[in-house]
Each structure stands twice: as structure tokens, then as C-alpha cells.
Design a protein around this motif. Structure first.
Motif, PDB file in Angstrom:
ATOM      1  N   PRO A 175       6.909   9.563 -15.438  1.00 34.62           N
ATOM      2  CA  PRO A 175       8.148   9.282 -16.179  1.00 34.62           C
ATOM      3  C   PRO A 175       8.979  10.524 -16.480  1.00 34.62           C
ATOM      4  CG  PRO A 175       6.337   8.009 -17.056  1.00 34.62           C
ATOM      5  CD  PRO A 175       5.729   9.034 -16.106  1.00 34.62           C
ATOM      6  N   VAL A 176      10.292  10.352 -16.455  1.00 31.02           N
ATOM      7  CA  VAL A 176      11.221  11.430 -16.787  1.00 31.02           C
ATOM      8  C   VAL A 176      12.161  10.961 -17.885  1.00 31.02           C
ATOM      9  CG1 VAL A 176      11.137  12.496 -14.507  1.00 31.02           C
ATOM     10  CG2 VAL A 176      12.790  10.662 -14.976  1.00 31.02           C
ATOM     11  N   LYS A 177      12.772  11.900 -18.562  1.00 35.18           N
ATOM     12  CA  LYS A 177      13.666  11.577 -19.678  1.00 35.18           C
ATOM     13  C   LYS A 177      14.794  10.663 -19.200  1.00 35.18           C
ATOM     14  CE  LYS A 177      12.771  15.578 -22.693  1.00 35.18           C
ATOM     15  NZ  LYS A 177      11.845  16.417 -21.901  1.00 35.18           N
ATOM     16  N   GLY A 178      15.202   9.749 -20.076  1.00 34.17           N
ATOM     17  CA  GLY A 178      16.367   8.909 -19.773  1.00 34.17           C
ATOM     18  C   GLY A 178      16.025   7.564 -19.158  1.00 34.17           C
ATOM     19  N   LYS A 179      14.761   7.347 -18.814  1.00 35.51           N
ATOM     20  CA  LYS A 179      14.388   6.063 -18.212  1.00 35.51           C
ATOM     21  C   LYS A 179      13.467   5.308 -19.170  1.00 35.51           C
ATOM     22  CE  LYS A 179      15.027   4.397 -14.787  1.00 35.51           C
ATOM     23  NZ  LYS A 179      16.098   3.367 -14.463  1.00 35.51           N
ATOM     24  N   LYS A 180      13.960   4.159 -19.733  1.00 35.85           N
ATOM     25  CA  LYS A 180      13.144   3.401 -20.687  1.00 35.85           C
ATOM     26  C   LYS A 180      12.023   2.664 -19.960  1.00 35.85           C
ATOM     27  CE  LYS A 180      13.033   0.253 -24.576  1.00 35.85           C
ATOM     28  NZ  LYS A 180      13.711  -0.168 -25.802  1.00 35.85           N
ATOM     29  N   LEU A 181      10.821   2.751 -20.512  1.00 34.94           N
ATOM     30  CA  LEU A 181       9.663   2.020 -19.974  1.00 34.94           C
ATOM     31  C   LEU A 181       9.036   1.243 -21.118  1.00 34.94           C
ATOM     32  CD1 LEU A 181       8.009   4.853 -17.832  1.00 34.94           C
ATOM     33  CD2 LEU A 181       9.186   2.840 -16.946  1.00 34.94           C
ATOM     34  N   ASP A 182       8.867  -0.086 -20.936  1.00 38.27           N
ATOM     35  CA  ASP A 182       8.149  -0.879 -21.946  1.00 38.27           C
ATOM     36  C   ASP A 182       7.598  -2.131 -21.273  1.00 38.27           C
ATOM     37  OD1 ASP A 182      11.294  -2.010 -23.424  1.00 38.27           O
ATOM     38  OD2 ASP A 182      10.310  -2.456 -21.516  1.00 38.27           O
TER      39      ASP A 182
END
Ligand code: FHN
Length: 449
Positions: free
Chosen positions: A261-268
Motif C-alpha cells: 500500500p501507498v499513501k492516498g489509496k483507501k483500503l478497507d
């Protein structure tokens, strides 16, 4: 007991005072401090527990989205607290099991979507102290964690099926479980949330993280306000990404991100795309802190009918896989209504713990490894060390190649330290191995830079 210096009262009071000022949090550089323990811990225990365990049904969803799998009416569900009396509950045993598994923090459901509070909140009667059990279970667990030096975090559900300002409770929850923020009373619900967060952050000692679970349209919960309220009470409490604003970490649910994961990408639970190409290795600045939460079977709550238990080997591989992409792994248990954690969960957690006893140096405090997407093995890194976790034994030789593979001075079995011969040319490396896999689940090779 791990040094929890960041939590010494004097320092925390200082940080809390400073945090109350608008510029403080990030200026303090506390951010690093904030997450340091979390980056070191890597492996936690999630606990979904409440009166729903009496009926062996999933938490809250049976009244929100009624299903044949959990045939219970809203009326029957709402009456479960009258039968909830976990006389065999032993908070120290919960903490001891987490420790035996190698889990370095715990996250407990203080209130799930059904609105039932497992703590003695002054702002509702729908709570544990109004059950035959009468005692404050969050309080009991917090004391046990303090005795054992186990960091404790709280799961808190913004959706609340019980609160009349969250939804019109004269209607079935199945009709309006997503909440009704346009009603004039909605602000009273936000007040209720903030008051309860104050209770949780002022009555149970250090709270290392708040695990919100806002489901859909989370902006209606005014995340900025809740963050301010939390930071003003405990400056270093981490907050996840499920109340409408980014927070401190992503929360992929029941899956592993396909890439780091990288900043700016929402994961849920519904956002799964990392937005980067497979095996992309981000810079430390690009990297976004994340935590996969997962069930051991397929139910968050206790469900006697769910025998779909993952094997301990599968769970060990998942822990390694999560760590190999720089993440934390929050593995769940749903305790029984009597307060006991079922044997199938205990067996698997203790088996993971046995593996961790031998290999935890390759997990705690590590980040993503230089080799991503390799067949049969994964890598984690810590300082100049790289740990190769071999899942499928390749025979007497392992080939490791990667673009910016660091130069290594030695290779050895992590467990026992037996030196291993190896040749390295540019980005390619060949390591001589014994013919049999020393560890049936995952054998770790330590490469020292
Ligand atoms: O609905 C909840 C579910 O019951 C469980 O709490 C999980 C845990 O992350 N979160 C929600 C589903 O996304």
C-alpha cells in the motif's frame, strides 16, 4: 514487557497538552513516535464479543441484513443481553492467549453496530452492567492488559442500531441501518459518540488505538471532530481509516493487498485496489501503514456452526505475507457466551505462537522485503537484515533475484544460526540448502548485510 516509554504519564501529559494546540501533532514529529510501537508489534488480537454470542449469530448484521444463515428476529436479538452471563470469563486468560500466540496488542469491541456497550457507559442503559453479568468487561480486560503490559485498543462502531438519534428506532433496523443524518436529532448522536469516546479514553488507562467501523458514507460522523476529541485526551492514540478521514492506517478486511500500500489509496472492506502495479516497491515516504483484519473461520462473532477454520500453516503464511508487504495482522477471535475462547481458535493461536517463538525476529519491527511476488517464499527486512521465509521447500538450492537486491555478507538459518553457503552476482543469489525443510510451515533464512 516491551518498553512503553512513550506512555509514561509525564510525557503523555506533555504531548496531550501540546496536542491540544492546533499545530502540535505532526510538528512534534510525534508521528513517528505515534506509530513506532505499532510498526514494531506487527501482530494483534481482534476480539468480537457481545450478547450476540448467546445466539451464535454474527455481530449486528442479523438485524441489519436479516439472512437465513442467522434466523433471529430483531426482537429476539435485542433481548439477548438478558441472557448474557459469561461466568467463565477470565480477562487474564484472554491476554495470556494473545501473548502465547505472539500477539503484541489487542483490539476489543466496546460497541458494535447493534449499539450494545460492553462497558458501563453513563449515556445508555443498553450495556453490560444491565445484564445478569453486571460487571464492566472492558474494565476487566483493561486491567488485565495493564497487569501484563499488553497494549489495548478499542473497536467502536459509529453506526448504532439502538440510538434513536442515529436512526428512527420505531422502524426495523433492516430499513434504516445506515443511519439518518438528515434528521434534526442527528447532532445528538454525534454528541453521544463524543461523550462515549471520552468515557473510553478517560476511564480505562492508555488506549493505543481506536478502531472505528463506519461502514458507508462515513463523512456523516464528523471524523475531524472525533479525532480532535481523541487527540485532546490521549495524544498518541492511533486512529484507523473508517470514520471518513484517512487516519493513521488502512484496514483491508479479510484480504491482503495485492501490492504494498501507498499513501492516498483507501483500503478497507470494499476498497481493495492499491493503485500500484504488482510487486511495486515504494519508498518509505510513499509507503502507507496498513493492517489486515481477518477471522480464523468466516464469522467475526462466536458461531458454533462455522467450522471453516483456516489451518495454522495458512495463518502463519498469512502473517508472513502481511509482514512481507509491511503490514500488521489483526487476527480475530469470537469468544463463547460463557467467556471461554473455543479450542479451535486456541489451538491455532498457540501453533502460531510456537512458530513465532522460533522466528519472531523475522516479523517484529520488520518492513517489506526487497523481493516481492516470488514463487514459494517471501521476504521481510529490518535494518541491514533480510529474512527469507520459505513456504515451499525448493530442494538443495534457493534462487533469489531482485532489482535492488542488497549485497549480503552472510546467510544462515534464523533458527539455530547454521551458516549457509551462497553465491551472489548483481541482483541474483543462490543459497545452498539442506534437502529437507527444517520447518514444516515456513523456514526462515537470515541474510545479513
Ligand atoms: O460489519 C463489521 C463486521 O461485523 C466486523 O466488525 C468487521 C471487522 O472489521 N467490520 C465490519 C464489516 O466491514
Amino acid at each position: 514487557m516491551r518498553d512503553m516509554s512513550a506512555y509514561k504519564p509525564s510525557r503523555r501529559e506533555l504531548l496531550t497538552l501540546l496536542a491540544a494546540s492546533p499545530f502540535a501533532p505532526r510538528l512534534l514529529g510525534a508521528e513517528t513516535d505515534y506509530t513506532a510501537w505499532y510498526r514494531e508489534a506487527k501482530f494483534g488480537m481482534f476480539i468480537h464479543w457481545g450478547p450476540y454470542s448467546v445466539a451464535s449469530v454474527e455481530a449486528s448484521w442479523p438485524i441489519m441484513r436479516p439472512s437465513k444463515e442467522f434466523p433471529i428476529t430483531e426482537e429476539q436479538y435485542r433481548a439477548l443481553p438478558q441472557q448474557f452471563n459469561p461466568t467463565k470469563f477470565d480477562a487474564d486468560a484472554f491476554v495470556a492467549l494473545a501473548k502465547a500466540a505472539g500477539q503484541k496488542y489487542m483490539v476489543f469491541t466496546t460497541k458494535h453496530h447493534d449499539g450494545f456497550c460492553m462497558f458501563d457507559s453513563a449515556y445508555t442503559d443498553y450495556k453490560i452492567t444491565n445484564t445478569p453479568y453486571k460487571k464492566d468487561i472492558v474494565g476487566r480486560l483493561a486491567e488485565a492488559c495493564q497487569r501484563a503490559g499488553m497494549p489495548l485498543g478499542f473497536y467502536y462502531s459509529p453506526p448504532d442500531m439502538n440510538h434513536a438519534a442515529f436512526r428512527d428506532t420505531s422502524k426495523p433496523a433492516s430499513e434504516n441501518w445506515n443511519g439518518e443524518p438528515t434528521r434534526s436529532v442527528w447532532p445528538l448522536y454525534l454528541d453521544y459518540m463524543e461523550l462515549q469516546l471520552r468515557e473510553l479514553l478517560t476511564r480505562y488507562g492508555d488506549v493505543v488505538l481506536i478502531w472505528f467501523d463506519g461502514l458507508y458514507n462515513q463523512r456523516k460522523f464528523d471524523g475531524e471532530r472525533m479525532h480532535r476529541a481523541i487527540r485532546a485526551l490521549q495524544a498518541q492514540t492511533l486512529i484507523n481509516n473508517r470514520i471518513g478521514i484517512p487516519g493513521d492506517f488502512e484496514t483491508p478486511e479479510q484480504f491482503l493487498p495485492a501490492a504494498i500500500p501507498v499513501k492516498g489509496k483507501k483500503l478497507d472492506w470494499e476498497n481493495r485496489d492499491t493503485g500500484t502495479k504488482a510487486n511495486y516497491i515504494p519508498t518509505a515516504d510513499e509507503f502507507r501503514l496498513w493492517e489486515t483484519c481477518m477471522t480464523i473461520n468466516n464469522t467475526w462473532a462466536y458461531n458454533k456452526n462455522d467450522q471453516a477454520f483456516k489451518s495454522s500453516r495458512q495463518l502463519i503464511h498469512t502473517l508472513v505475507e502481511v509482514a512481507s508487504r509491511g503490514g500488521n495482522f489483526l487476527l480475530n477471535v469470537g469468544p463463547q457466551p460463557d467467556g471461554i475462547i473455543q479450542a479451535e481458535f486456541q489451538e491455532r493461536l498457540r501453533a502460531i505462537g510456537k512458530w513465532m517463538e522460533r522466528n519472531n525476529a523475522s516479523i517484529y519491527g520488520t518492513t517489506y522485503g526487497p523481493v516481492q511476488g516470488a514463487k514459494g517464499f517471501r521476504t521481510t527486512a529490518k535494518g541491514r537484515d533480510v529474512f527469507v521465509h520459505v513456504f515451499d521447500w525448493p530442494g538443495t538450492e534457493l534462487n533469489v533475484s531482485a532489482e535492488n537486491l542488497p549485497k549480503f555478507g552472510s546467510a544462515s538459518m534464523l533458527e539455530g544460526g547454521q551458516p549457509l553457503e551462497f553465491k551472489q552476482q548483481d541482483g541474483r543469489m543462490t543459497i545452498k540448502l539442506p534437502s529437507e525443510a527444517p520447518d514444516p510451515d515456513a523456514t526462515v533464512i537470515r541474510l545479513q548485510g
